[in-house]
Motif scaffolding. Structure first.
Motif, PDB file in Angstrom:
ATOM      1  N   LEU A  26       0.863  -1.186   0.000  1.00  0.00           N
ATOM      2  CA  LEU A  26       0.000   0.000   0.000  1.00  0.00           C
ATOM      3  C   LEU A  26       0.893   1.228   0.000  1.00  0.00           C
ATOM      4  O   LEU A  26       1.682   1.432   0.917  1.00  0.00           O
ATOM      5  N   MET A  27       0.773   2.047  -1.037  1.00  0.00           N
ATOM      6  CA  MET A  27       1.555   3.282  -1.158  1.00  0.00           C
ATOM      7  C   MET A  27       0.658   4.484  -0.907  1.00  0.00           C
ATOM      8  O   MET A  27      -0.549   4.441  -1.153  1.00  0.00           O
ATOM      9  N   GLN A  28       1.262   5.564  -0.434  1.00  0.00           N
ATOM     10  CA  GLN A  28       0.506   6.789  -0.224  1.00  0.00           C
ATOM     11  C   GLN A  28       0.141   7.435  -1.561  1.00  0.00           C
ATOM     12  O   GLN A  28       0.991   7.588  -2.446  1.00  0.00           O
ATOM     13  N   ASP A  29      -1.111   7.802  -1.698  1.00  0.00           N
ATOM     14  CA  ASP A  29      -1.586   8.479  -2.917  1.00  0.00           C
ATOM     15  C   ASP A  29      -1.330   9.973  -2.778  1.00  0.00           C
ATOM     16  O   ASP A  29      -2.244  10.785  -2.686  1.00  0.00           O
ATOM     17  N   SER A  30      -0.049  10.317  -2.730  1.00  0.00           N
ATOM     18  CA  SER A  30       0.394  11.696  -2.484  1.00  0.00           C
ATOM     19  C   SER A  30       1.688  11.901  -3.236  1.00  0.00           C
ATOM     20  O   SER A  30       2.644  11.134  -3.051  1.00  0.00           O
ATOM     21  N   VAL A  31       1.746  12.934  -4.057  1.00  0.00           N
ATOM     22  CA  VAL A  31       2.911  13.137  -4.906  1.00  0.00           C
ATOM     23  C   VAL A  31       4.197  13.280  -4.108  1.00  0.00           C
ATOM     24  O   VAL A  31       5.198  12.606  -4.380  1.00  0.00           O
ATOM     25  N   ARG A  32       4.212  14.132  -3.082  1.00  0.00           N
ATOM     26  CA  ARG A  32       5.449  14.348  -2.344  1.00  0.00           C
ATOM     27  C   ARG A  32       5.820  13.124  -1.511  1.00  0.00           C
ATOM     28  O   ARG A  32       6.998  12.764  -1.404  1.00  0.00           O
TER      29      ARG A  32
END
Length: 377
Positions: free
Chosen positions: A187-193
């Motif tokens: 599970l990866m963060q859905d956040s560009v930075r």
């Protein structure tokens, strides 16, 4: 950023439309439904317009502040720093105190959107551990504009039993999230930075990199990882991991106390552990600031001072579970909590950690374009 965000977007949007050119705020959460005086240009009033993340304060604390001060709190919610910023920049809606994250505070300072805090009105600032005042100089160099509220790290949460079944060792570094044995388990963060932080740190680069070659390398790393990723999510990481739906997830440390309690309460046959990757990570800090067009600046400073009171900061920590920078509140916690390193890591021992910085609109656009390429690949 890093918050347990409730879906108040539509309600907040409606409230902003209602406030409109009156220059006030309404909706969100309010202790009183009347907002007829919002933004009426009064020199002083018994009101305070607060703009904060969802689920980021104990509502009893708001009530106590109102009872002690006689100031009525009108409370609106935002979901991301990027949603909050244009509202403050436009100035059509006037808030007295706002809680942005580190890099966004830097952007607001650079664009002359914030008023300096009169710390004579915030004597309880002395309760903030000097380590966090020093940390905040990364985005507020002279500590003129901000009062630390919550802090934390970003790390890897892993399911011990699931990793054993997959014959995968517990992760110790970001590079472990490229292990092909974890296909469909990440599970990866859905956040560009946040996403680029993982990829940049994996390869030994700064998470604030502006180097075209480094950013392109990070983009390709994320593209290479994508077939292994179960989902790009934000708050769902916590619940999916508790539910045993994935082996590993990138998560904010503030979730850990809740996770530990839920695992114990549910009697699960696995544990969820949190690790800070050896390549380093994001060390973040959210602070209270006062917009330059605030109508009730002294009330905002009373709010800041109240929230710095140790017993109030402790109550907030117990409600939201994100680490407090308030040393007085920390001293009030039981020894078990103080020694919980998933929640309160020793910041002096953190290696290769950085605070996100505002990199300028041009670089932000580069990051956003590269992230779109990752998501569409």
């Amino acid at each position: 950023m890093k918050k347990i965000v409730m879906m108040y977007g539509l309600a907040a949007a409606l409230s902003l439309c209602l406030a409109g050119c009156k220059g006030g705020a309404s909706g969100g959460q309010s202790s009183n439904s009347s907002t007829s005086d919002a933004g009426a240009g009064k020199e002083a009033s018994d009101e305070l317009y607060v703009y904060n993340w969802g689920e980021y304060i104990d509502e009893d604390v708001i009530t106590q502040f109102e009872e002690e001060t006689g100031i009525r709190v009108i409370y609106d919610l935002f979901e991301t720093n990027e949603e909050m910023y244009p509202i403050i920049e436009a100035g059509a809606v006037t808030y007295d105190v706002v809680c942005p994250s580190d890099y966004m505070i830097q952007k607001m300072v650079e664009n002359d959107l914030l008023a300096e805090v009169n710390f004579d009105n915030v004597p309880n600032i002395s309760q903030i551990d000097p380590a966090y005042m020093e940390m905040s100089t990364a985005f507020d160099p002279e500590n003129k504009y901000s009062v630390p509220y919550c802090w934390g790290t970003v790390g890897i949460l892993y399911n011990t039993k699931r990793l054993e079944e997959l014959d995968v060792a517990p992760p110790t570094k970001w590079a472990d999230l490229w292990d092909e044995k974890l296909s469909g388990e990440i599970l990866m963060q859905d956040s560009v930075r946040d996403a680029f932080m993982v990829a940049l740190k994996k390869d030994g680069f700064s998470m604030n990199s502006t180097d075209t070659g480094e950013l392109e390398q990070a983009r390709q790393a994320l593209v290479d990882q994508k077939p292994l990723v179960q989902a790009y999510v934000i708050d769902q990481v916590r619940d999916k991991m508790i539910g045993g739906e994935a082996a590993v997830g990138v998560i904010y440390s503030g979730e850990m106390l809740y996770i530990q309690e839920e695992v114990a309460n549910l009697g699960l046959d696995y544990t969820l552990e949190y690790v800070l990757p050896e390549e380093g990570t994001n060390l973040w800090l959210d602070c209270w600031v006062i917009p330059k067009n605030a109508k009730n600046k002294e009330n905002a400073e009373k709010w800041m001072d109240f929230l710095c009171r140790p017993e109030i900061a402790k109550a907030n920590f117990e409600y939201i579970t994100y680490p407090t920078p308030n040393k007085g509140a920390f001293d009030l916690l039981d020894e078990e909590l103080q020694n919980n390193k998933s929640v309160f890591p020793d910041i002096a021992s953190l290696v290769n950690c950085e605070v996100f910085r505002y990199l300028g609109d041009e670089v932000d656009s580069v990051y956003n374009d590269l992230w779109k390429e990752v998501k569409s690949n």
